[in-house]
Design a protein around this motif. Structure first.
Motif, PDB file in Angstrom:
ATOM      1  N   GLN A 103      -2.129  -3.810  -4.222  1.00  0.00           N
ATOM      2  CA  GLN A 103      -2.878  -3.325  -3.058  1.00  0.00           C
ATOM      3  C   GLN A 103      -3.786  -4.446  -2.566  1.00  0.00           C
ATOM      4  OE1 GLN A 103      -5.218   0.196  -3.753  1.00  0.00           O
ATOM      5  NE2 GLN A 103      -3.553   1.567  -3.175  1.00  0.00           N
ATOM      6  N   ILE A 104      -3.778  -4.670  -1.256  1.00  0.00           N
ATOM      7  CA  ILE A 104      -4.670  -5.652  -0.643  1.00  0.00           C
ATOM      8  C   ILE A 104      -5.441  -4.977   0.476  1.00  0.00           C
ATOM      9  CG2 ILE A 104      -4.818  -7.812   0.647  1.00  0.00           C
ATOM     10  CD1 ILE A 104      -2.317  -8.766  -0.726  1.00  0.00           C
ATOM     11  N   GLN A 133      12.105  -4.680  -6.704  1.00  0.00           N
ATOM     12  CA  GLN A 133      11.404  -3.488  -7.197  1.00  0.00           C
ATOM     13  C   GLN A 133       9.884  -3.617  -7.122  1.00  0.00           C
ATOM     14  OE1 GLN A 133      13.410  -0.966  -7.681  1.00  0.00           O
ATOM     15  NE2 GLN A 133      15.202  -2.310  -7.499  1.00  0.00           N
ATOM     16  N   GLY A 134       9.390  -4.645  -6.450  1.00  0.00           N
ATOM     17  CA  GLY A 134       7.946  -4.790  -6.265  1.00  0.00           C
ATOM     18  C   GLY A 134       7.443  -3.912  -5.137  1.00  0.00           C
ATOM     19  N   LEU A 135       6.128  -3.792  -5.039  1.00  0.00           N
ATOM     20  CA  LEU A 135       5.521  -2.969  -3.991  1.00  0.00           C
ATOM     21  C   LEU A 135       4.232  -3.626  -3.520  1.00  0.00           C
ATOM     22  CD1 LEU A 135       5.161  -0.380  -2.280  1.00  0.00           C
ATOM     23  CD2 LEU A 135       4.045   0.666  -4.266  1.00  0.00           C
ATOM     24  N   LEU A 136       4.091  -3.761  -2.210  1.00  0.00           N
ATOM     25  CA  LEU A 136       2.863  -4.270  -1.607  1.00  0.00           C
ATOM     26  C   LEU A 136       2.316  -3.244  -0.631  1.00  0.00           C
ATOM     27  CD1 LEU A 136       0.744  -6.449  -0.950  1.00  0.00           C
ATOM     28  CD2 LEU A 136       2.342  -7.350   0.768  1.00  0.00           C
ATOM     29  N   GLU A 137       1.032  -2.911  -0.805  1.00  0.00           N
ATOM     30  CA  GLU A 137       0.317  -2.035   0.130  1.00  0.00           C
ATOM     31  C   GLU A 137      -0.804  -2.867   0.750  1.00  0.00           C
ATOM     32  OE1 GLU A 137       0.397   2.346  -1.697  1.00  0.00           O
ATOM     33  OE2 GLU A 137      -0.260   0.851  -3.167  1.00  0.00           O
ATOM     34  N   TYR A 138      -0.658  -3.167   2.029  1.00  0.00           N
ATOM     35  CA  TYR A 138      -1.629  -3.987   2.764  1.00  0.00           C
ATOM     36  C   TYR A 138      -2.384  -3.065   3.712  1.00  0.00           C
ATOM     37  CZ  TYR A 138      -3.386  -7.752   5.788  1.00  0.00           C
ATOM     38  OH  TYR A 138      -4.182  -8.612   6.525  1.00  0.00           O
ATOM     39  N   LEU A 139      -3.680  -2.833   3.409  1.00  0.00           N
ATOM     40  CA  LEU A 139      -4.460  -1.784   4.060  1.00  0.00           C
ATOM     41  C   LEU A 139      -5.799  -2.350   4.553  1.00  0.00           C
ATOM     42  CD1 LEU A 139      -3.904   0.646   1.058  1.00  0.00           C
ATOM     43  CD2 LEU A 139      -2.470   0.523   3.108  1.00  0.00           C
ATOM     44  N   PRO A 140      -5.784  -3.231   5.548  1.00  0.00           N
ATOM     45  CA  PRO A 140      -7.017  -3.888   5.979  1.00  0.00           C
ATOM     46  C   PRO A 140      -7.811  -3.050   6.975  1.00  0.00           C
ATOM     47  CG  PRO A 140      -5.203  -4.704   7.269  1.00  0.00           C
ATOM     48  CD  PRO A 140      -4.608  -3.719   6.276  1.00  0.00           C
TER      49      PRO A 140
END
Length: 312
Positions: A103-104, A133-140
């Motif tokens: 999470q960023i 199979q990775g996961l990125l959540e970019y929530l600026p």
């Protein structure tokens, strides 16, 4: 006229040319070239994602990675200068390793200040890679362009097989409390999204309020804040995306009043969908984005969407 030596070096042949070069050199001393690279890996022993490596060049900074209950790593992007000035060139590079979850978020809104006379536009380049199979959540938080600001952002996102993405961006009309509504010179967003080596989304947006009035009914009309939210998981089949699209339409039909915000959902060429919003007030955007995120993450991963905690 200018002469070239060896095909590579250019020499100014006039006083005006020398003055221009001197002016450019002076402006160059007042801009920032900054970069931030973050490399995440999944610890095979405990399943926790860790910040395995980083390269930080101020004013971009990450203090540390925080562990999240589901094994993800959370980082907060800091701009220690308080905002982006004219001519600044920033680069963010994020590499999410196989099966890692990240999470960023930001510590606050991204402020784009008015540039010096003659300075280049402020620019940011984002280079994002999510492994198998990775996961990125970019929530600026939102981008806020001040009066006179010129901003350009270019983003490249590459998703490997099985990789997932939740990526939202919010653009404010300016400093509304100061009455700066669409007073910036220009804002540009360029995004290329690839999944499994296939280009599945291309976005090109350029807003120039003084040249093309954003209050026109052909553009934003009565709305001021807009947002884009990409949701992807490579390998999920088209029928499942169609079902999720219908589910999100139903969810968004319950968010706020139609006259306050407009929402749209559509599937991408493959592996994902995009949600867009235009709202009269910034505070009407986040509740909708959160509901979309909550619904989609549970549908795609069977996990709750937990908002990242903020730090000062």
């Amino acid at each position: 006229m200018a002469a070239k030596l060896g095909g590579t070096m250019e020499i100014a042949g006039s006083a005006a040319g020398i003055e221009r070069e001197a002016g450019a050199a002076s402006l160059a001393r007042h801009h920032v070239d900054a970069s931030l690279r973050l490399d995440f890996e999944r610890d095979l022993l405990n399943g926790q994602t860790v910040l395995a490596g980083s390269h930080q060049q101020p004013p971009l900074k990450v203090v540390r990675a925080f562990g999240v209950e589901d094994g993800a790593a959370l980082v907060h992007l800091h701009n220690v200068s308080g905002g982006m000035l004219g001519g600044d060139r920033l680069k963010l590079e994020v590499n999410v390793g196989g099966e890692a979850r990240v999470q960023i978020t930001t510590t606050g809104a991204t402020r784009i200040y008015r540039p010096r006379v003659g300075a280049l536009a402020t620019s940011q380049a984002n280079d994002i890679c999510v492994g198998p199979q990775g996961l990125l959540e970019y929530l600026p938080d939102a981008v806020i362009p001040f009066a006179g600001a010129r901003f350009s952002q270019q983003t490249s996102i590459r998703l490997a097989d099985g990789a997932g993405l939740f990526w939202w961006e919010i653009l404010a009309p300016g400093r509304e409390a100061r009455g700066e509504i669409f007073c910036y010179e220009s804002v540009e967003f360029k995004t290329d999204l690839l999944a499994g080596g296939r280009l599945i989304a291309v976005e090109r947006v350029r807003l120039e309020p003084k040249t093309r009035k954003l209050a026109s009914v052909a553009r934003l009309g009565a709305y001021r804040t807009w947002a884009t939210f990409y949701i992807c998981r490579v390998g999920v089949k088209a029928p499942e995306w169609m079902e999720l699209e219908a589910e999100l339409r139903a969810v968004l039909g319950l968010v706020g009043r139609r006259e306050d915000s407009l929402w749209g959902v559509s599937t991408l060429a493959a592996h994902g969908l995009v949600v867009r919003c235009a709202a009269k007030r910034g505070r009407d955007v986040l509740p909708g984005l959160r509901e979309v995120w909550r619904t989609a993450k549970w549908r795609l991963y069977g996990r709750a969407a937990v908002l990242p905690r903020k730090v000062n």
